[in-house]
Design a protein around this motif. Structure first.
Motif, mmCIF file in Angstrom:
data_model
loop_
_atom_site.group_PDB
_atom_site.id
_atom_site.type_symbol
_atom_site.label_atom_id
_atom_site.label_comp_id
_atom_site.label_asym_id
_atom_site.label_seq_id
_atom_site.Cartn_x
_atom_site.Cartn_y
_atom_site.Cartn_z
ATOM 1 N N GLU A 43 -52.966 0.544 -51.728
ATOM 2 C CA GLU A 43 -52.447 1.886 -51.982
ATOM 3 C C GLU A 43 -50.980 1.950 -51.571
ATOM 4 N N VAL A 44 -50.169 2.549 -52.424
ATOM 5 C CA VAL A 44 -48.767 2.819 -52.132
ATOM 6 C C VAL A 44 -48.514 4.288 -52.453
ATOM 7 N N ILE A 45 -47.458 4.838 -51.851
ATOM 8 C CA ILE A 45 -47.121 6.243 -52.066
ATOM 9 C C ILE A 45 -45.679 6.310 -52.543
ATOM 10 N N ASP A 46 -45.439 7.099 -53.605
ATOM 11 C CA ASP A 46 -44.092 7.172 -54.161
ATOM 12 C C ASP A 46 -43.275 8.284 -53.513
ATOM 13 N N GLN A 47 -42.050 8.434 -53.991
ATOM 14 C CA GLN A 47 -41.109 9.405 -53.445
ATOM 15 C C GLN A 47 -41.569 10.852 -53.626
ATOM 16 N N ASP A 48 -42.535 11.088 -54.496
ATOM 17 C CA ASP A 48 -43.062 12.431 -54.703
ATOM 18 C C ASP A 48 -44.350 12.670 -53.923
ATOM 19 N N GLY A 49 -44.768 11.681 -53.118
ATOM 20 C CA GLY A 49 -45.981 11.804 -52.321
ATOM 21 C C GLY A 49 -47.250 11.472 -53.074
ATOM 22 N N LYS A 50 -47.121 10.945 -54.283
ATOM 23 C CA LYS A 50 -48.292 10.606 -55.095
ATOM 24 C C LYS A 50 -48.768 9.198 -54.756
ATOM 25 N N SER A 51 -50.081 9.040 -54.603
ATOM 26 C CA SER A 51 -50.692 7.746 -54.283
ATOM 27 C C SER A 51 -51.030 6.974 -55.547
ATOM 28 N N TYR A 52 -50.853 5.658 -55.471
ATOM 29 C CA TYR A 52 -51.171 4.753 -56.582
ATOM 30 C C TYR A 52 -51.833 3.505 -56.029
ATOM 31 N N ARG A 53 -52.573 2.822 -56.890
ATOM 32 C CA ARG A 53 -53.039 1.460 -56.592
ATOM 33 C C ARG A 53 -51.953 0.557 -57.169
ATOM 34 N N LEU A 54 -51.405 -0.313 -56.340
ATOM 35 C CA LEU A 54 -50.234 -1.093 -56.727
ATOM 36 C C LEU A 54 -50.453 -1.893 -58.002
ATOM 37 N N HIS A 55 -51.493 -2.680 -58.058
ATOM 38 C CA HIS A 55 -51.690 -3.524 -59.242
ATOM 39 C C HIS A 55 -52.241 -2.734 -60.419
ATOM 40 N N SER A 56 -53.369 -2.054 -60.233
ATOM 41 C CA SER A 56 -54.029 -1.426 -61.387
ATOM 42 C C SER A 56 -53.266 -0.228 -61.951
ATOM 43 N N ASP A 57 -52.571 0.536 -61.115
ATOM 44 C CA ASP A 57 -51.863 1.719 -61.607
ATOM 45 C C ASP A 57 -50.414 1.449 -62.019
ATOM 46 N N LEU A 58 -49.750 0.524 -61.347
ATOM 47 C CA LEU A 58 -48.307 0.379 -61.564
ATOM 48 C C LEU A 58 -47.870 -0.930 -62.216
ATOM 49 N N PRO A 108 -41.399 1.325 -43.813
ATOM 50 C CA PRO A 108 -42.304 2.401 -44.219
ATOM 51 C C PRO A 108 -42.585 3.433 -43.130
ATOM 52 N N ALA A 109 -42.472 3.064 -41.866
ATOM 53 C CA ALA A 109 -42.696 4.033 -40.795
ATOM 54 C C ALA A 109 -41.577 5.076 -40.749
ATOM 55 N N VAL A 110 -40.381 4.707 -41.184
ATOM 56 C CA VAL A 110 -39.219 5.597 -41.165
ATOM 57 C C VAL A 110 -38.989 6.223 -42.539
ATOM 58 N N ASP A 111 -39.081 5.429 -43.577
ATOM 59 C CA ASP A 111 -38.797 5.887 -44.945
ATOM 60 C C ASP A 111 -40.049 6.478 -45.589
ATOM 61 N N ARG A 112 -40.401 7.665 -45.149
ATOM 62 C CA ARG A 112 -41.550 8.386 -45.689
ATOM 63 C C ARG A 112 -41.192 8.950 -47.073
ATOM 64 N N PRO A 113 -42.170 9.435 -47.837
ATOM 65 C CA PRO A 113 -41.891 9.907 -49.191
ATOM 66 C C PRO A 113 -40.745 10.918 -49.285
ATOM 67 N N GLU A 114 -40.669 11.866 -48.372
ATOM 68 C CA GLU A 114 -39.597 12.864 -48.449
ATOM 69 C C GLU A 114 -38.216 12.238 -48.249
ATOM 70 N N LYS A 115 -38.140 11.199 -47.441
ATOM 71 C CA LYS A 115 -36.870 10.507 -47.246
ATOM 72 C C LYS A 115 -36.509 9.697 -48.491
#
Length: 135
Positions: A43-58, A108-115
C-alpha cells in the motif's frame, strides 16, 4: 525506470535531457524458463491522501518512470522535478494511458501526503493523476 516483469524491449518509449539522461522503456514478458521480477503490491498513499496498491493499481501494464525525492530538498530535487515536468509534457496524451510517473519520498515519516501536496502545488505539477507523489 524499473521493471515490473520481463526484459526491456530494444525500443525506448522516449528520452529527454542531455544525451537522453531520462529514459522510459517498455518491458516485455519474461523469457521462457525465467521468472518475472515483481514489485511488491504494498500500500502507498499519494499526495491527495488516496491509498493504492503499488503494483496492481499503479504499475501493472504501464510504462513507469520512478524517481525518489525529499519534499524539503533544496539541492538537486527541484531541478530533477523541473526535468520530469518536461518529460511529462513530452509524453503528452500517453500519460496515464500507457505511461505513469511515480515519485517516492525517501522520508515517509516526514513527507506525509499534505506535505507532498504542498510540494506539487509549489512546483506546479500537472494535475490529472498521471504523476503521483507517494509515501
Amino acid at each position: 525506470m524499473t521493471r515490473t516483469s520481463g526484459t526491456p524491449s530494444q525500443e525506448p518509449v522516449g528520452a529527454l535531457g542531455s544525451g537522453g539522461a531520462v529514459r522510459a522503456l517498455r518491458f516485455s514478458a519474461p523469457m521462457p524458463g525465467r521468472s518475472a521480477h515483481r514489485i511488491p503490491d504494498v500500500e502507498v498513499i499519494d499526495q491527495d491522501g488516496k491509498s493504492y496498491r503499488l503494483h496492481s493499481d499503479l504499475i501493472k501494464g504501464k510504462v513507469v518512470l520512478f524517481n525518489f525525492m525529499y519534499a524539503d530538498c533544496d539541492g538537486i530535487c527541484p531541478l530533477q522535478t523541473e526535468t520530469l515536468k518536461r518529460v511529462y509534457k513530452e509524453f503528452g496524451d500517453r500519460m496515464g494511458k500507457e505511461i505513469v510517473m511515480l515519485s517516492f519520498t525517501l522520508s515517509p515519516a516526514v513527507d506525509r501526503p499534505e506535505k507532498l501536496k504542498h510540494y506539487t502545488e509549489m512546483h506546479e505539477i500537472p494535475e490529472g493523476g498521471h504523476w503521483k507523489f507517494l509515501t
